[in-house]
Design an enzyme around this catalytic site. Sequence first.
Site, PDB file in Angstrom:
ATOM      1  N   TYR A 196       0.834  -1.210   0.000  1.00 10.11           N
ATOM      2  CA  TYR A 196       0.000   0.000   0.000  1.00 10.11           C
ATOM      3  C   TYR A 196       0.865   1.256   0.000  1.00 10.11           C
ATOM      4  O   TYR A 196       0.644   2.174  -0.805  1.00 10.11           O
ATOM      5  CB  TYR A 196      -0.912  -0.010   1.223  1.00 10.11           C
ATOM      6  CG  TYR A 196      -1.812   1.204   1.317  1.00 10.11           C
ATOM      7  CD1 TYR A 196      -2.987   1.269   0.589  1.00 10.11           C
ATOM      8  CD2 TYR A 196      -1.485   2.278   2.136  1.00 10.11           C
ATOM      9  CE1 TYR A 196      -3.820   2.380   0.661  1.00 10.11           C
ATOM     10  CE2 TYR A 196      -2.302   3.398   2.228  1.00 10.11           C
ATOM     11  CZ  TYR A 196      -3.467   3.442   1.488  1.00 10.11           C
ATOM     12  OH  TYR A 196      -4.277   4.542   1.563  1.00 10.11           O
ATOM     13  N   LYS A 253       1.010   4.035  -3.064  1.00  5.64           N
ATOM     14  CA  LYS A 253       0.596   5.427  -2.896  1.00  5.64           C
ATOM     15  C   LYS A 253       1.740   6.403  -3.177  1.00  5.64           C
ATOM     16  O   LYS A 253       1.516   7.514  -3.660  1.00  5.64           O
ATOM     17  CB  LYS A 253       0.042   5.634  -1.486  1.00  5.64           C
ATOM     18  CG  LYS A 253      -1.303   4.958  -1.250  1.00  5.64           C
ATOM     19  CD  LYS A 253      -2.370   5.455  -2.225  1.00  5.64           C
ATOM     20  CE  LYS A 253      -3.737   4.860  -1.955  1.00  5.64           C
ATOM     21  NZ  LYS A 253      -4.766   5.361  -2.889  1.00  5.64           N
TER      22      LYS A 253
END
Length: 565
Positions: free
Chosen positions: A471, A475
């Site tokens: 994650y 991002k």
Amino acid sequence: MQRNHLSFALVVYVNTETPIGLIAENLRKAREIAHSDSRVPEQLKHYLQKALEVAIGLDPYLDAMATAKTASLEGWKLNVAGVETKVKPHKECASGYLKGKSISQVLRMFVHMVGAKRILLIGRLKGYSILAMAEALPDDGKITACAVEPYLGVKSQEASDYSSHVKQISVKVGPIADTLEELVAVGEHFDIVFIDADQINAVNYYNFVMDNYLLRMDGVICVENTLMKGQVYLENISDENVLAVRNLNNVINSDPRVDQVILPVQGGMSVIRRSRAHADRVIESKVLHCAVLLQKELVKDDVFWGYNRCHILDRLRLDGKVAYVTGGGQGIGRAFAHALGEAGAKVAIVDLVLAKAEVVAEELSLKGIKNMAIGADVSKPEDVQRILDAIVARWGTVHIACNNAGINMNSASEDTSLEEWDKTFNVNLRGLFLCCQAAGRIMLKQGYGKIINTASMASLIVPHPQKQLAYNASKAGVVKLTQTLGTEWIDRGVRVNCISPGIVDTPLIHSEDLKPLVQRWLTNIPAGKLAQVTDLQAAVVYLASEASDYMTGHNLAIEGGQSLW
């Protein structure tokens, strides 16, 4: 027999306090004379009856169609001159309530439309009018009433349910002119001014309000009973009260500072709005005068007049724009969809689960926002193209692309599987790239567009104690992709920015398993609380609007200061 019954019922509801009521009463008398004279043609009697039915039914119909929400003020306690005083109703309170129902609804509507927080009442206080406006005020709203006496004419009923609204009403008793002077002295400004004073002094109160800037720009003044039973527009009238109202109407109509319309509600209500155009002319005149005194030339620039002659809040409007929001069926995406729609855009809600998108679409429909729901997987190129094709087919183009869809799967780095890595990147980065590219092609062709990507605070720091390698990396990739596209496309009219939310309070983090983790997060946030989805809405509207035209490649962090520790 049926005709007689109808006629009797119609006569019962005549309200001779209104122009239409007087017309109905005169028609009733004319009909009686016609029916008593055999020489009057039946056709004339027929048309008199039809005219009477139309006239006599209007006032009761308007009241019947006005939503009945206003209760009475019997038993209320108001703050009168700093002392808590129990309201005493006038003896004609019941009839006053019935006659004022339509006006009450008009006033309630005005409060909502103007977004009023501060209201000034001048003159005779009517309980139903005060209550109608108080009910429409936000919690921090306030009504200031200037009156010679504190009593309110209202219907006698129990009103304990409305006690919270009483706290928002303050009655200042005494000479009205003195009270208005006091309000000016303390720098008060009002969104709505309601004048229901004696006819002789009403024009003085109007002029005082306007001359002393008690009404804010774009504020509204309402003056009641400005038709005076229709006598204001009749000739050969000598009544001083009627002449005073006629003078008031003419003064307002010739005042370049305002725009006016008279609504034929009950005895007539004038609605007066401060003219922004006149304010601009006044400002220009004063600045020119100042420039002459200083021997300087007036700088007629965009700061002074507003860019493209638009005030700053108008530049945040999205009227006529077409937007889509991926991941719009819940959480942050749902909040973005509502925000863009409220700012004026048509919104396509895109979600992996079509049913979720349809629920949000129904919410927007209830608010009058044009929308469509699309089910799609943004990691699939064919689905992304189908999204854009559907929007263009419905609305012709896309101006705003809000790429928000994302997933988060936690695991220690040494245990992160290739499947978890691929699934995270497929949605968070691959899907976002596909959306940017597909929307960007349309925007580059038309020479205008706003792309807003949802990144994360995880692009700036490594959040802990949770472990989320895939994650965090995805991002960070969103930010670099945004910066790259932002620099490549800005000279072709397309701005690309991203928003990095902190930890957002959504149903996903309310499980029992995450409670200890939430407490750890709170200790790392200077704001001392989690973000709400509503904390992000203004940012997406700003980035979608022309007000942010000089911003591109920016990562806007909204995280309560967490990335600073």
